[in-house]
Design an enzyme around this catalytic site. Structure first.
Site, PDB file in Angstrom:
ATOM      1  N   ASN A   6       3.367  -2.853  -8.044  1.00 43.92           N
ATOM      2  CA  ASN A   6       2.826  -2.073  -6.930  1.00 43.92           C
ATOM      3  C   ASN A   6       1.308  -1.902  -6.984  1.00 43.92           C
ATOM      4  OD1 ASN A   6       2.946   0.061  -4.711  1.00 43.92           O
ATOM      5  ND2 ASN A   6       2.154   1.268  -6.422  1.00 43.92           N
ATOM      6  N   SER A  52       3.632  -6.410  -1.387  1.00 39.03           N
ATOM      7  CA  SER A  52       2.666  -7.244  -0.682  1.00 39.03           C
ATOM      8  C   SER A  52       2.079  -6.462   0.493  1.00 39.03           C
ATOM      9  CB  SER A  52       3.344  -8.537  -0.222  1.00 39.03           C
ATOM     10  OG  SER A  52       2.416  -9.398   0.398  1.00 39.03           O
ATOM     11  N   TYR A  98      -8.503  -9.674  -0.749  1.00 42.23           N
ATOM     12  CA  TYR A  98      -7.229  -8.968  -0.869  1.00 42.23           C
ATOM     13  C   TYR A  98      -6.132  -9.709  -0.106  1.00 42.23           C
ATOM     14  CZ  TYR A  98      -3.853  -5.132  -0.055  1.00 42.23           C
ATOM     15  OH  TYR A  98      -2.718  -4.358   0.026  1.00 42.23           O
ATOM     16  N   LYS A 105      -2.699 -11.356  -1.645  1.00 44.45           N
ATOM     17  CA  LYS A 105      -1.359 -10.980  -1.204  1.00 44.45           C
ATOM     18  C   LYS A 105      -0.597 -12.181  -0.646  1.00 44.45           C
ATOM     19  CE  LYS A 105      -1.388  -6.587  -2.245  1.00 44.45           C
ATOM     20  NZ  LYS A 105      -0.520  -6.096  -3.333  1.00 44.45           N
ATOM     21  N   THR A 115      -1.379   6.617   2.395  1.00 51.21           N
ATOM     22  CA  THR A 115      -1.604   6.916   0.986  1.00 51.21           C
ATOM     23  C   THR A 115      -3.032   7.434   0.809  1.00 51.21           C
ATOM     24  OG1 THR A 115      -2.344   4.656   0.543  1.00 51.21           O
ATOM     25  CG2 THR A 115       0.011   5.099   0.332  1.00 51.21           C
TER      26      THR A 115
END
Length: 247
Positions: free
Chosen positions: A90, A142, A156, A160, A191
């Site tokens: 994660n 992902s 990034y 992924k 988040t």
């Protein structure tokens, strides 16, 4: 208590979606390993899991971009528990950069390290040990960036996309030994990262989704528990979109 007695390792487990997955697996009876860069944060989550659910919880500091720290995490888990039944890769990051031409080598290596190199090392070694002991489940977290890269997150997104590829490759590698490898391809979730969003960004993300909102951190747990469980016994190499219907 579907995971009673199982051992579940969650990287990036000290906050956000990782913390929610730690809680969810502990609630289902699993012993949990909370891995993240800061030991104090890991200990807070681990102690809470023990107090709430009576499961063993191990806090391990680990920067997954560092090969040696990945190996140290693996050694710590097997010394304490002797097994890993579920690995959740994660941990991830995507710091903002001024423009793509100003991305430094250090920045690039950091993003690739956390989002791809670490998951590869952990999944490869733990997956091989799972295969030798009869099976297990690996869940890679992902991102929608893997298929719809944004100009603000190119390294990034590339990492992924490679993680999706890694998911299918390792599913083929370990499948005959009973190890399943799947990925959850997340859209925008509320988040800690979302605290840095502008109001305009939040409106954009909300409007891009068919559900007209972003995900809450605990909304990843159903998919994670499914992939890790025997209910997904015939599912491997899959990439599940969990993005509220982003178009």
């Amino acid at each position: 208590m579907e995971f009673d007695g199982k051992v579940v390792v969650v990287t990036g487990g000290s906050r956000g979606m990782g913390q929610e997955m730690v809680r969810a697996f502990a609630a289902e009876g699993a012993h949990v390993v909370v891995a993240s860069r800061k030991l104090d944060d890991c200990q807070v989550v681990a102690k809470a899991a023990e107090a709430m659910h009576g499961r063993r919880a191990l806090a391990v500091p680990c920067n997954v971009s560092d090969w040696a720290q990945c190996d140290a995490l693996i050694d710590s888990v097997y010394q304490q528990f002797g097994q890993v039944d579920v690995l959740v890769n994660n941990a991830g990051l995507s710091p903002l950069y001024p423009s793509v031409d100003q991305i430094t080598e250090a920045y690039f290596d950091k993003v690739i390290g956390v989002n791809l190199k670490g998951p590869f090392r952990l999944a490869s070694v733990i997956g091989a040990r799972m295969a030798a002991s009869g099976g297990g489940s690996i869940v890679n977290i992902s991102s929608i960036e893997a298929i719809r890269p944004d100009p603000t997150a190119i390294p990034y997104a590339a990492a992924k996309a490679a993680l999706n590829n890694l998911t299918e490759g390792l599913a083929q590698t370990f499948g005959s030994s009973g190890v399943r490898v799947n990925a959850i391809q997340c859209g925008p979730f509320l988040t800690d990262i979302s605290n840095a969003w502008t109001d305009e960004m939040r409106v954009l993300f909300d409007n891009q989704a068919a559900l007209r909102r972003c995900g809450n951190p605990d909304e990843i747990t159903g998919a994670a528990l499914y992939f890790a469980s025997e209910r997904a016994s015939f599912c491997t190499g899959a990439v599940l979109r969990l993005d509220g219907g982003v178009r």
